[in-house]
Scaffold this active site. Structure first.
Site, PDB file in Angstrom:
ATOM      1  N   HIS A 227       0.793  -1.228   0.000  1.00 26.62           N
ATOM      2  CA  HIS A 227       0.000   0.000   0.000  1.00 26.62           C
ATOM      3  C   HIS A 227       0.822   1.272   0.000  1.00 26.62           C
ATOM      4  O   HIS A 227       0.293   2.341  -0.201  1.00 26.62           O
ATOM      5  CB  HIS A 227      -0.947   0.029   1.214  1.00 26.62           C
ATOM      6  CG  HIS A 227      -0.241   0.353   2.493  1.00 26.62           C
ATOM      7  ND1 HIS A 227       0.460  -0.584   3.203  1.00 26.62           N
ATOM      8  CD2 HIS A 227      -0.100   1.521   3.171  1.00 26.62           C
ATOM      9  CE1 HIS A 227       0.997  -0.008   4.270  1.00 26.62           C
ATOM     10  NE2 HIS A 227       0.673   1.265   4.273  1.00 26.62           N
TER      11      HIS A 227
HETATM   12  C1  UD1 Z   1      -2.612   5.207   5.764  1.00 25.01           C
HETATM   13  C2  UD1 Z   1      -1.432   5.631   6.616  1.00 25.01           C
HETATM   14  C3  UD1 Z   1      -0.378   4.538   6.639  1.00 25.01           C
HETATM   15  C4  UD1 Z   1      -0.997   3.198   7.028  1.00 25.01           C
HETATM   16  C5  UD1 Z   1      -2.155   2.897   6.088  1.00 25.01           C
HETATM   17  C6  UD1 Z   1      -2.809   1.565   6.423  1.00 25.01           C
HETATM   18  C7  UD1 Z   1      -0.930   8.049   6.621  1.00 25.01           C
HETATM   19  C8  UD1 Z   1       0.034   9.065   6.137  1.00 25.01           C
HETATM   20  N1  UD1 Z   1      -0.782   6.824   6.078  1.00 25.01           N
HETATM   21  O1  UD1 Z   1      -2.199   5.135   4.416  1.00 25.01           O
HETATM   22  O2  UD1 Z   1       0.610   4.889   7.593  1.00 25.01           O
HETATM   23  O3  UD1 Z   1      -0.020   2.174   6.961  1.00 25.01           O
HETATM   24  O4  UD1 Z   1      -3.099   3.959   6.201  1.00 25.01           O
HETATM   25  O5  UD1 Z   1      -3.990   1.324   5.762  1.00 25.01           O
HETATM   26  O6  UD1 Z   1      -1.764   8.348   7.450  1.00 25.01           O
HETATM   27  N2  UD1 Z   1      -9.328   4.814   0.770  1.00 25.01           N
HETATM   28  C9  UD1 Z   1     -10.518   4.154   0.583  1.00 25.01           C
HETATM   29  N3  UD1 Z   1     -11.210   3.760   1.673  1.00 25.01           N
HETATM   30  C10 UD1 Z   1     -10.800   4.026   2.931  1.00 25.01           C
HETATM   31  C11 UD1 Z   1      -9.588   4.710   3.106  1.00 25.01           C
HETATM   32  C12 UD1 Z   1      -8.873   5.084   2.025  1.00 25.01           C
HETATM   33  O7  UD1 Z   1     -10.934   3.907  -0.533  1.00 25.01           O
HETATM   34  O8  UD1 Z   1     -11.486   3.675   3.893  1.00 25.01           O
HETATM   35  C13 UD1 Z   1      -8.542   5.223  -0.391  1.00 25.01           C
HETATM   36  C14 UD1 Z   1      -8.600   6.697  -0.631  1.00 25.01           C
HETATM   37  O9  UD1 Z   1      -9.135   6.887  -1.892  1.00 25.01           O
HETATM   38  C15 UD1 Z   1      -7.174   7.203  -0.576  1.00 25.01           C
HETATM   39  C16 UD1 Z   1      -6.339   5.955  -0.497  1.00 25.01           C
HETATM   40  O10 UD1 Z   1      -7.205   4.862  -0.173  1.00 25.01           O
HETATM   41  O11 UD1 Z   1      -6.827   7.936  -1.701  1.00 25.01           O
HETATM   42  C17 UD1 Z   1      -5.287   6.083   0.550  1.00 25.01           C
HETATM   43  O12 UD1 Z   1      -5.828   6.458   1.827  1.00 25.01           O
HETATM   44  P1  UD1 Z   1      -5.031   7.424   2.835  1.00 25.01           P
HETATM   45  O13 UD1 Z   1      -5.905   7.782   3.978  1.00 25.01           O
HETATM   46  O14 UD1 Z   1      -4.382   8.511   2.057  1.00 25.01           O
HETATM   47  O15 UD1 Z   1      -3.844   6.618   3.421  1.00 25.01           O
HETATM   48  P2  UD1 Z   1      -3.290   5.146   3.250  1.00 25.01           P
HETATM   49  O16 UD1 Z   1      -2.531   5.028   1.974  1.00 25.01           O
HETATM   50  O17 UD1 Z   1      -4.363   4.155   3.527  1.00 25.01           O
END
Ligand code: UD1
Length: 388
Positions: A227
């Site tokens: 991820h």
């Molecule tokens: C975050 C944490 C990371 C952790 C990871 C575990 C930060 C900087 N990063 O990264 O340390 O290891 O979570 O999961 O806080 N999305 C969904 N559904 C959700 C959540 C996210 O579809 O419930 C999608 C969103 O479109 C987003 C992408 O996933 O663009 C990434 O989500 P984001 O909250 O930016 O952080 P993670 O990459 O999940």
């Protein structure tokens, strides 16, 4: 004493569950001393919001529904941190807690610790002192700022204690309490062992990845997760990994891959989703619940991951872990320090070499001190006994 605990993203949920249980336990046992009951409020920033990334963990781990949800959702780092700060400030003004407790290294951790400190509220950081020394990782920035501001730094291992001392943190603020995530692992191990792998696959396969697959006889398999932006956001790095999986590894063992939303989006953007989906030995699953993932980890022959939490869980479960990163903030899990994890970055030859190495040779992990399922109690005790 009034405590606000903050969770935001998936890796926070398994860490908060034992802490809340400990507060409930404390209040039950101190009900005769009304003046010293702990008043606890759980705030969910809403950084992760999908049922599968959030709600399912609350349910499976018996976490009470958050008292307050800030509803932040997805967005750039500045957006997530900025809006969380604005919303969390309102909570602090209304609730006036004595302490906030933050966990790990996600954007919510950073946002809430900065906001609390500016309101003169004491900050306790659970999982303090981890350092990758890689300033290109957003999580490293979150860790550094949070630790710099925290009044009480609760560390999972001795290496983290040294990191903090080297940065000049007053040693009276640091307490080595162990790894709180292992409390959750131990509390759920039996439940996980009772699950059935084909059923986990059946109920979580992406609908579009499920045709013509036989997964009823899978006993040995590779478990895969990815991820981190550094792995999934760059096609020139992600493509060779997918090629290796589909042209070699999946021919040796089935690969089970619960796909993080960010990874799914990028695999589709780069046209790699089909390549994976079409391999008969690759099983692409929706993000899994905690107990299902634990079951797969218990049974996996090899883990391929860029997750820090899984690295730690592999260490306790003795699952060989190829860590698809060039550094780690959790050196205690590395083979040279008695763990099961090896850093293989995105070097295809190295991944291959280590894959065949761990298939052939068995390594026995040494479980670090205080990764004993009792960390939450030590965390709460440190807060209650805190002296300025
Ligand atoms: C975050 C944490 C990371 C952790 C990871 C575990 C930060 C900087 N990063 O990264 O340390 O290891 O979570 O999961 O806080 N999305 C969904 N559904 C959700 C959540 C996210 O579809 O419930 C999608 C969103 O479109 C987003 C992408 O996933 O663009 C990434 O989500 P984001 O909250 O930016 O952080 P993670 O990459 O999940």
């Amino acid at each position: 004493m009034k405590i606000i605990s903050v969770v935001g993203a998936r890796p926070n949920f398994m860490k908060i569950a034992p802490f809340i249980r400990e507060i409930t336990h404390y209040n039950k046992n101190h009900s005769n001393y009304n003046n010293y009951l702990l008043d606890h409020i759980l705030v969910h920033t809403g950084q992760h919001y999908d049922d599968r990334m959030s709600k399912s963990f609350f349910k499976a781990l018996d976490i009470p529904e958050a008292n307050i949800n800030l509803g932040i959702g997805s967005g750039s780092h500045a957006y997530q941190v900025g809006t969380t700060m604005i919303e969390f400030e309102k909570v602090l003004e209304k609730e006036k807690p004595d302490w906030i407790v933050v966990l790990g290294d996600v954007n919510s951790t950073l946002a809430c610790s900065v906001t609390a400190k500016k309101q003169n509220v004491k900050v306790c950081h659970i999982e303090a002192g981890l350092r990758s020394n890689d300033m290109t990782m957003p999580e490293e920035i979150n860790r550094l700022v949070t630790d710099r501001l925290s009044d009480l730094l609760l560390t999972p291992d001795e290496i983290s204690v040294k990191n903090l001392l080297n940065e000049g943190v007053d040693k009276r603020k640091i307490k080595f309490v162990g790894n709180i995530m292992i409390d959750t692992l131990e509390a759920n191990r039996k439940k996980a062992e009772a699950l059935n792998i084909p059923e986990i696959i059946e109920s979580n396969l992406f609908k579009d990845g499920s045709y013509n697959r036989n997964y009823n006889n899978i006993d040995e398999f590779v478990l895969m997760t990815l991820h981190r932006p550094s792995n999934v956001d760059d096609k020139s790095l992600l493509m060779p990994i997918i090629d290796l999986l589909t042209s070699e590894i999946a021919d040796q063992l089935p690969i089970i891959w619960p796909v993080h939303p960010r990874a799914k989006k990028q695999l589709e953007n780069f046209g790699l989703w089909e390549q994976l989906r079409n391999h008969k030995n690759v099983f692409l699953l929706e993000p899994l619940g905690y107990i299902e993932m634990l079951k797969l980890n218990i049974n996996a022959r090899v883990m391929l991951t860029d997750s820090g939490g899984l690295q730690e869980e592999c260490n306790v479960l003795n699952t060989p872990c190829l860590t698809l990163r060039w550094n780690t903030e959790r050196p205690v899990t590395l083979r040279e320090n008695g763990g099961v994890s090896v850093l293989v970055g995105n070097d295809i030859n190295l991944i291959k070499r280590e894959f065949y190495n761990v298939m052939k040779n068995k390594y026995k992990a040494r479980v670090p001190e205080f990764w004993d399922g009792q960390t939450a109690g030590r965390c709460l005790k440190s807060i209650i006994e805190y002296k300025q």
